[in-house]
Write a protein that holds these residues in place. Structure first.
Motif, PDB file in Angstrom:
ATOM      1  N   GLY A  32       0.847  -1.188   0.000  1.00 45.11           N
ATOM      2  CA  GLY A  32       0.000   0.000   0.000  1.00 45.11           C
ATOM      3  C   GLY A  32       0.879   1.233   0.000  1.00 45.11           C
ATOM      4  N   HIS A  33       0.299   2.356  -0.303  1.00 42.91           N
ATOM      5  CA  HIS A  33       1.064   3.593  -0.217  1.00 42.91           C
ATOM      6  C   HIS A  33       1.415   3.864   1.248  1.00 42.91           C
ATOM      7  CE1 HIS A  33       0.655   4.627  -4.423  1.00 42.91           C
ATOM      8  NE2 HIS A  33      -0.639   4.319  -4.355  1.00 42.91           N
ATOM      9  N   PRO A  34       2.554   4.516   1.512  1.00 44.01           N
ATOM     10  CA  PRO A  34       2.936   4.790   2.900  1.00 44.01           C
ATOM     11  C   PRO A  34       1.772   5.375   3.691  1.00 44.01           C
ATOM     12  CG  PRO A  34       4.732   5.382   1.449  1.00 44.01           C
ATOM     13  CD  PRO A  34       3.577   4.996   0.557  1.00 44.01           C
ATOM     14  N   GLY A  35       1.577   4.810   4.879  1.00 41.46           N
ATOM     15  CA  GLY A  35       0.426   5.148   5.697  1.00 41.46           C
ATOM     16  C   GLY A  35      -0.593   4.035   5.749  1.00 41.46           C
ATOM     17  N   PHE A  36      -0.402   2.982   4.899  1.00 42.31           N
ATOM     18  CA  PHE A  36      -1.362   1.886   4.916  1.00 42.31           C
ATOM     19  C   PHE A  36      -1.212   1.017   6.164  1.00 42.31           C
ATOM     20  CE2 PHE A  36       1.997  -0.874   3.517  1.00 42.31           C
ATOM     21  CZ  PHE A  36       1.553  -2.197   3.611  1.00 42.31           C
ATOM     22  N   ILE A  37      -0.083   1.121   6.864  1.00 43.01           N
ATOM     23  CA  ILE A  37       0.085   0.472   8.165  1.00 43.01           C
ATOM     24  C   ILE A  37      -0.032   1.556   9.234  1.00 43.01           C
ATOM     25  CG2 ILE A  37       1.538  -0.990   9.606  1.00 43.01           C
ATOM     26  CD1 ILE A  37       3.121  -1.739   7.082  1.00 43.01           C
ATOM     27  N   THR A  38      -1.019   1.421  10.119  1.00 40.70           N
ATOM     28  CA  THR A  38      -1.289   2.444  11.123  1.00 40.70           C
ATOM     29  C   THR A  38      -1.298   1.821  12.509  1.00 40.70           C
ATOM     30  OG1 THR A  38      -2.721   3.578   9.526  1.00 40.70           O
ATOM     31  CG2 THR A  38      -2.885   4.263  11.836  1.00 40.70           C
ATOM     32  N   VAL A  39      -0.575   2.419  13.425  1.00 44.69           N
ATOM     33  CA  VAL A  39      -0.615   1.978  14.819  1.00 44.69           C
ATOM     34  C   VAL A  39      -1.891   2.512  15.446  1.00 44.69           C
ATOM     35  CG1 VAL A  39       0.518   2.130  17.070  1.00 44.69           C
ATOM     36  CG2 VAL A  39       1.885   1.856  14.986  1.00 44.69           C
ATOM     37  N   THR A  40      -2.709   1.614  15.992  1.00 41.05           N
ATOM     38  CA  THR A  40      -4.005   2.002  16.550  1.00 41.05           C
ATOM     39  C   THR A  40      -4.073   1.890  18.071  1.00 41.05           C
ATOM     40  OG1 THR A  40      -4.803  -0.252  16.149  1.00 41.05           O
ATOM     41  CG2 THR A  40      -5.239   1.400  14.435  1.00 41.05           C
ATOM     42  N   SER A  45      -1.393  -2.727  18.915  1.00 37.80           N
ATOM     43  CA  SER A  45      -2.265  -3.050  17.789  1.00 37.80           C
ATOM     44  C   SER A  45      -1.949  -2.183  16.586  1.00 37.80           C
ATOM     45  CB  SER A  45      -3.738  -2.890  18.175  1.00 37.80           C
ATOM     46  OG  SER A  45      -4.010  -1.561  18.552  1.00 37.80           O
ATOM     47  N   VAL A  46      -2.148  -2.777  15.399  1.00 34.46           N
ATOM     48  CA  VAL A  46      -1.969  -2.050  14.146  1.00 34.46           C
ATOM     49  C   VAL A  46      -3.123  -2.381  13.209  1.00 34.46           C
ATOM     50  CG1 VAL A  46       0.556  -1.956  14.294  1.00 34.46           C
ATOM     51  CG2 VAL A  46      -0.540  -3.858  13.107  1.00 34.46           C
ATOM     52  N   ILE A  53      -4.695  -6.129  13.763  1.00 35.74           N
ATOM     53  CA  ILE A  53      -3.742  -7.090  14.304  1.00 35.74           C
ATOM     54  C   ILE A  53      -3.395  -6.731  15.739  1.00 35.74           C
ATOM     55  CG2 ILE A  53      -1.516  -8.218  13.952  1.00 35.74           C
ATOM     56  CD1 ILE A  53      -1.663  -7.159  11.012  1.00 35.74           C
ATOM     57  N   GLU A  54      -3.633  -7.678  16.646  1.00 40.28           N
ATOM     58  CA  GLU A  54      -3.210  -7.539  18.031  1.00 40.28           C
ATOM     59  C   GLU A  54      -1.824  -8.165  18.166  1.00 40.28           C
ATOM     60  OE1 GLU A  54      -4.577  -5.939  20.597  1.00 40.28           O
ATOM     61  OE2 GLU A  54      -6.122  -5.196  19.206  1.00 40.28           O
ATOM     62  N   LEU A  55      -0.872  -7.386  18.606  1.00 42.94           N
ATOM     63  CA  LEU A  55       0.527  -7.810  18.624  1.00 42.94           C
ATOM     64  C   LEU A  55       0.919  -8.375  19.982  1.00 42.94           C
ATOM     65  CD1 LEU A  55       2.026  -4.731  16.758  1.00 42.94           C
ATOM     66  CD2 LEU A  55       1.450  -6.964  15.778  1.00 42.94           C
ATOM     67  N   GLU A  56       1.737  -9.412  19.928  1.00 37.80           N
ATOM     68  CA  GLU A  56       2.273 -10.012  21.150  1.00 37.80           C
ATOM     69  C   GLU A  56       3.781  -9.855  21.248  1.00 37.80           C
ATOM     70  OE1 GLU A  56       0.877 -13.995  20.885  1.00 37.80           O
ATOM     71  OE2 GLU A  56      -1.181 -13.479  21.397  1.00 37.80           O
ATOM     72  N   GLN A  57       4.439  -9.715  20.115  1.00 37.37           N
ATOM     73  CA  GLN A  57       5.895  -9.519  20.107  1.00 37.37           C
ATOM     74  C   GLN A  57       6.236  -8.454  19.074  1.00 37.37           C
ATOM     75  OE1 GLN A  57       7.381 -13.524  19.288  1.00 37.37           O
ATOM     76  NE2 GLN A  57       7.770 -13.840  21.453  1.00 37.37           N
ATOM     77  N   ILE A  58       7.081  -7.513  19.473  1.00 39.08           N
ATOM     78  CA  ILE A  58       7.516  -6.422  18.607  1.00 39.08           C
ATOM     79  C   ILE A  58       9.005  -6.228  18.850  1.00 39.08           C
ATOM     80  CG2 ILE A  58       7.230  -3.973  18.017  1.00 39.08           C
ATOM     81  CD1 ILE A  58       4.520  -4.172  19.631  1.00 39.08           C
ATOM     82  N   TYR A  59       9.810  -6.298  17.793  1.00 36.49           N
ATOM     83  CA  TYR A  59      11.240  -6.050  18.005  1.00 36.49           C
ATOM     84  C   TYR A  59      11.959  -5.751  16.700  1.00 36.49           C
ATOM     85  CZ  TYR A  59      11.426 -11.164  17.105  1.00 36.49           C
ATOM     86  OH  TYR A  59      11.261 -12.438  16.597  1.00 36.49           O
ATOM     87  N   ALA A  60      13.000  -4.944  16.821  1.00 36.68           N
ATOM     88  CA  ALA A  60      13.831  -4.579  15.683  1.00 36.68           C
ATOM     89  C   ALA A  60      14.849  -5.681  15.408  1.00 36.68           C
ATOM     90  CB  ALA A  60      14.541  -3.262  15.945  1.00 36.68           C
TER      91      ALA A  60
END
Length: 300
Positions: A64-72, A76-77, A127-134
Motif C-alpha cells: 500500500g502507499h505509505p500510511g497503509f500500516i497504522t498503529v491504533t 495493535s496495528v 492485528i493484536e501484537l504479542e511480540q515487537i522487536y527490531a
C-alpha cells in the motif's frame, strides 16, 4: 508470550549462544515504541507468514502507499490492504490468523518484526501484537521502490519448480521464510545474500546457508518443533511472487557448512506445493546495492 519457546531454547543451546540469546531477548516488546510507529507509517510493504487450515505454512506480502500500516494502540496495528484471490494466504486471512510479519525498508536497511493475531476488517486487517522487536540490518540489499499499478496474473500452481522458477531462485539475493510453532504462532524472517546463496538441488529441493545472526533462532527454533515452512521469493523488477510450502530441516554437519562460505549451518527445504503469481505486487525496485556483510556465494 515468553520471548522463547522450548524449540528456540534448544537450538540456542546447541549453537552455544544461550547466554547471548538471553541478553538479546530484552529487545522483545509487547508495546509499540514511538519510533517504530513512525517507521511503520513510512513503509509500502509488509511481509507476512501464516499456517493455513491444513497446517501448511506460506509467506506472502501486503502492499500500500505509505500510511497503509497504522498503529491504533499500544499493541495493535491496522493494515489497509488485502491479498488477491490467487494468493495462497487469501483464505487464511479471511478469518482470524496467527501472523508473523516483517516491515522492512531496503532503502535504509531497517526492519522490524511483529507477531500476533490478525482479524479481517473491510479492506484490511486489525492485528493484536504479542511480540515487537527490531532486527539488525545484516544481509539486506539496498533498494528503492517505485509504484507501478499492475493486474496480478492468474496463479500457477504446481508441485515442482519449472525452468523459470529455477532461474528466479538462481538470481535471487533475498527471500522470506515463514515458520510456526506447534500452536500455530507464526514468524516471518528475512534471508539475504549474494545471488547464488539460495541453491536449487533439483525441482523440489532447495538449500541455503544459515549465516551468523542475532542468536535468537526464531526460524530454526520453530523448525526444531515443526518442520513446516513457507518461502516467498520475489522478483524485484517485475513484481512476480513465487510462494513455496513444504518442509525444512537444519543440517548441523560442520563439513557441509564449510562447503558454503559464511555458513554456520545449512537448511534443506523440500518443496511440496508452489504458487506463482506474475505481477502480483505493484512495487518495482531499483537494482540492488549488496550488503557488505554478504559472504561470497558458492555454486551447487
Amino acid at each position: 508470550m515468553e520471548p522463547y519457546h522450548h524449540g528456540e531454547l534448544a537450538v540456542q543451546k546447541r549453537a552455544g549462544v544461550s547466554e547471548r540469546a538471553a541478553v538479546v531477548s530484552a529487545v522483545v516488546r509487547t508495546e509499540m515504541p514511538d519510533a517504530a510507529a513512525v517507521f511503520l507509517a513510512e513503509q509500502p510493504v509488509l511481509f507476512i507468514g501464516a499456517a493455513d487450515a491444513r497446517g501448511n505454512v506460506w509467506s506472502s506480502l501486503l502492499t500500500g502507499h505509505p500510511g497503509f500500516i497504522t498503529v491504533t494502540g499500544p499493541s495493535s496495528v491496522r493494515v489497509a490492504a488485502t491479498l488477491s484471490a490467487g494468493d495462497p494466504l487469501y483464505r487464511t486471512l479471511a478469518g482470524p490468523a496467527r501472523l508473523g510479519m516483517i516491515a522492512m525498508d531496503p532503502g535504509t536497511r531497517r526492519r522490524m518484526r511483529m507477531n500476533g493475531t490478525a482479524r479481517p476488517t473491510p479492506g484490511g486487517l486489525e492485528i493484536e501484537l504479542e511480540q515487537i522487536y527490531a532486527n539488525c540490518p545484516k544481509y539486506i540489499q539496498q533498494r528503492v521502490p517505485t509504484w507501478q499499478p499492475a493486474t496480478p496474473g492468474d496463479p500457477r500452481e504446481g508441485t515442482a519448480l519449472t525452468g523459470a522458477d529455477l532461474a528466479l531462485v538462481a538470481a535471487t539475493d533475498t527471500f522470506f521464510v515463514a515458520t510456526a510453532d506447534p500452536d500455530g504462532n507464526a514468524d516471518t524472517s528475512h534471508r539475504g545474500g549474494n545471488p547464488g546463496f539460495l541453491q536449487a538441488l533439483g525441482p523440489t529441493r532447495l538449500r541455503w546457508p544459515d549465516y551468523a545472526g542475532n542468536s535468537m533462532f526464531n526460524t530454526l527454533g520453530n523448525l526444531e518443533v515443526n518442520p513446516r515452512a513457507g518461502l516467498l521469493i520475489p522478483d524485484w523488477t517485475t513484481g512476480t511472487l513465487l510462494h513455496l510450502t513444504g518442509t525444512a530441516a537444519v543440517d548441523w554437519d560442520p563439513d557441509h557448512a564449510a562447503a558454503l562460505p559464511g555458513a554456520q549451518r545449512v537448511v534443506d527445504f523440500t518443496v511440496e506445493r508452489l504458487v506463482r503469481v506474475d505481477h502480483a505486487s505493484p512495487l518495482r525496485w531499483s537494482a540492488p546495492r549488496f550488503s557488505r556483510f554478504n559472504p561470497p556465494a558458492s555454486t551447487p
